[in-house]
Design a protein around this motif. Sequence first.
Motif, PDB file in Angstrom:
ATOM      1  N   THR A   1      -6.040  30.700  16.594  1.00  0.00           N
ATOM      2  CA  THR A   1      -7.020  30.269  17.590  1.00  0.00           C
ATOM      3  C   THR A   1      -8.051  29.361  16.947  1.00  0.00           C
ATOM      4  O   THR A   1      -8.674  29.725  15.952  1.00  0.00           O
ATOM      5  N   PRO A   2      -8.255  28.154  17.456  1.00  0.00           N
ATOM      6  CA  PRO A   2      -9.277  27.276  16.887  1.00  0.00           C
ATOM      7  C   PRO A   2     -10.648  27.923  16.966  1.00  0.00           C
ATOM      8  O   PRO A   2     -11.002  28.543  17.957  1.00  0.00           O
ATOM      9  N   ASP A   3     -11.403  27.800  15.878  1.00  0.00           N
ATOM     10  CA  ASP A   3     -12.731  28.415  15.829  1.00  0.00           C
ATOM     11  C   ASP A   3     -13.829  27.367  15.801  1.00  0.00           C
ATOM     12  O   ASP A   3     -14.878  27.559  15.226  1.00  0.00           O
TER      13      ASP A   3
ATOM     14  N   PHE B   1      -8.446  22.301   4.875  1.00  0.00           N
ATOM     15  CA  PHE B   1      -7.721  23.550   5.086  1.00  0.00           C
ATOM     16  C   PHE B   1      -7.767  23.973   6.553  1.00  0.00           C
ATOM     17  O   PHE B   1      -6.766  24.417   7.120  1.00  0.00           O
ATOM     18  N   GLU B   2      -8.920  23.808   7.183  1.00  0.00           N
ATOM     19  CA  GLU B   2      -9.045  24.177   8.597  1.00  0.00           C
ATOM     20  C   GLU B   2      -8.212  23.265   9.483  1.00  0.00           C
ATOM     21  O   GLU B   2      -7.645  23.715  10.487  1.00  0.00           O
TER      22      GLU B   2
ATOM     23  N   LEU C   1      -5.376  21.685   8.540  1.00  0.00           N
ATOM     24  CA  LEU C   1      -3.975  22.050   8.324  1.00  0.00           C
ATOM     25  C   LEU C   1      -3.650  23.406   8.933  1.00  0.00           C
ATOM     26  O   LEU C   1      -2.488  23.671   9.274  1.00  0.00           O
ATOM     27  N   SER C   2      -4.652  24.263   9.091  1.00  0.00           N
ATOM     28  CA  SER C   2      -4.445  25.585   9.677  1.00  0.00           C
ATOM     29  C   SER C   2      -4.471  25.556  11.193  1.00  0.00           C
ATOM     30  O   SER C   2      -4.363  26.607  11.824  1.00  0.00           O
ATOM     31  N   ARG C   3      -4.645  24.373  11.778  1.00  0.00           N
ATOM     32  CA  ARG C   3      -4.726  24.225  13.232  1.00  0.00           C
ATOM     33  C   ARG C   3      -5.907  25.006  13.812  1.00  0.00           C
ATOM     34  O   ARG C   3      -5.815  25.602  14.886  1.00  0.00           O
ATOM     35  N   ARG C   4      -7.010  25.006  13.106  1.00  0.00           N
ATOM     36  CA  ARG C   4      -8.210  25.688  13.567  1.00  0.00           C
ATOM     37  C   ARG C   4      -9.238  24.720  14.129  1.00  0.00           C
ATOM     38  O   ARG C   4     -10.387  25.101  14.374  1.00  0.00           O
ATOM     39  N   THR C   5      -8.863  23.478  14.287  1.00  0.00           N
ATOM     40  CA  THR C   5      -9.782  22.469  14.784  1.00  0.00           C
ATOM     41  C   THR C   5      -9.239  21.884  16.080  1.00  0.00           C
ATOM     42  O   THR C   5      -8.071  22.041  16.414  1.00  0.00           O
ATOM     43  N   LEU C   6     -10.115  21.188  16.784  1.00  0.00           N
ATOM     44  CA  LEU C   6      -9.763  20.577  18.057  1.00  0.00           C
ATOM     45  C   LEU C   6      -9.882  19.061  17.952  1.00  0.00           C
ATOM     46  O   LEU C   6     -10.454  18.536  16.988  1.00  0.00           O
ATOM     47  N   ALA C   7      -9.342  18.366  18.933  1.00  0.00           N
ATOM     48  CA  ALA C   7      -9.418  16.903  18.969  1.00  0.00           C
ATOM     49  C   ALA C   7     -10.885  16.459  18.925  1.00  0.00           C
ATOM     50  O   ALA C   7     -11.744  17.104  19.508  1.00  0.00           O
TER      51      ALA C   7
ATOM     52  N   ARG D   1       0.763  37.542   9.588  1.00  0.00           N
ATOM     53  CA  ARG D   1       0.033  36.292   9.685  1.00  0.00           C
ATOM     54  C   ARG D   1       0.996  35.141   9.580  1.00  0.00           C
ATOM     55  O   ARG D   1       2.134  35.288   9.172  1.00  0.00           O
ATOM     56  N   THR D   2       0.535  33.950   9.924  1.00  0.00           N
ATOM     57  CA  THR D   2       1.413  32.785   9.966  1.00  0.00           C
ATOM     58  C   THR D   2       1.212  31.934   8.740  1.00  0.00           C
ATOM     59  O   THR D   2       0.293  32.121   7.946  1.00  0.00           O
ATOM     60  N   SER D   3       2.092  30.953   8.602  1.00  0.00           N
ATOM     61  CA  SER D   3       2.014  30.062   7.453  1.00  0.00           C
ATOM     62  C   SER D   3       0.752  29.231   7.461  1.00  0.00           C
ATOM     63  O   SER D   3       0.344  28.703   6.438  1.00  0.00           O
ATOM     64  N   SER D   4       0.114  29.087   8.594  1.00  0.00           N
ATOM     65  CA  SER D   4      -1.087  28.257   8.655  1.00  0.00           C
ATOM     66  C   SER D   4      -2.288  28.943   8.028  1.00  0.00           C
ATOM     67  O   SER D   4      -3.322  28.324   7.844  1.00  0.00           O
ATOM     68  N   ASP D   5      -2.157  30.260   7.669  1.00  0.00           N
ATOM     69  CA  ASP D   5      -3.214  30.911   6.918  1.00  0.00           C
ATOM     70  C   ASP D   5      -3.135  30.564   5.443  1.00  0.00           C
ATOM     71  O   ASP D   5      -3.983  30.970   4.665  1.00  0.00           O
TER      72      ASP D   5
END
Length: 351
Positions: A7-9, A20-21, A23-29, A101-105
């Motif tokens: 979940t993006p934070d 890192f964030e 690549l972890s898909r924790r960011t938004l456009a 956990r997923t690879s994005s961690d």
Amino acid sequence: MASRTPTPDGGNRERLPNLFEVLSRRTLAPVDLFSFYIYMRDVQRSVDYLDFWLDVSQHMSLCRHYVRELRRSVLISTPELEKGAGSKRSSQVLDNYTLDRTSSDQGPSGTPGGNGAEKKERMSQDQRLSAFLRDERDVKHSPHTSHGSRSEDNTPGSEQPPRASFMTGTGTGSPSPLNNSNTISPQHTVARADIRASAEKVLYTFLLPGAEREIILPQGILNEITSAIEKEGRDDPEIFDSAKDYVFQAMERDAFPGFLRAKALGNIVQPSMLLRLILGLVSLFAAFWTAFILIFLDKNRATRCWVIWPFTFGVYFLASHQYMLDPVIALAGYSEYTFMNYHAVKEPFVR
């Protein structure tokens, strides 16, 4: 790639994101992984490095999925009445690999996200995952895989994988997961051969000299990975740690600062910048040419006031080119990710 998406934070972050964030898909456009991929492809011309990172992360995810299924097969294929000390031992070994956990961690050098004890625990889990896969491979290739004594290695929590006799269903005739690398169970989607193929794909696609999408790495790292896969027969994700760390640092040093300048502090791409430069210069040339013509023709001031429009457009386009920022698009809440294609700015701090 992964079984779930983090979940993006972005709503809790009062700063620009780090690599890192992203690549972890924790960011938004406009500072998400999709925008970073386009930036690496169109601006840096080095998208192969990012693809290598993503493929290695996918390999890690595949390994975790395989171990989860292997653990599930122990619990399902062994009937409750037959669960003696041996089957309990095999379950305890696989219970050590909590892989939800997923690879994005996964961070650089196999260092996961988190703080303090959580970081150490997750790193330990990754190391145990690679150790388990190495041990399981050794058991598969050992001539004693199916003939070992039931009395040996009865220590709970041992790093040795469970023997084949503990993982074969009673009366079903189904093959053991440790003895058959192609078929784990009818319900399983990942076989050990898939992990091997995934490791070889990364090697042959990105690392070997003359590969289709060869990336530049130190020779020592290349030799280490090649030897581990081709000579030692390893396929655990730990073999790629040094290369993954090198690629992460290269992207963080060479590409990511420019990405933040272009996407977090700007909202137009390079073709649009070039178009604005051309339009700005043409507008200023037209403005000066028209102004001098009107002066030489001795036109009144009311007529000459119209010259303000080409001057305004010229300054607007040149300023947009200089700062990589279009004020009108910014006020509308959009950002350009490819030429003339826009998406809404969703990252709170950037907006």
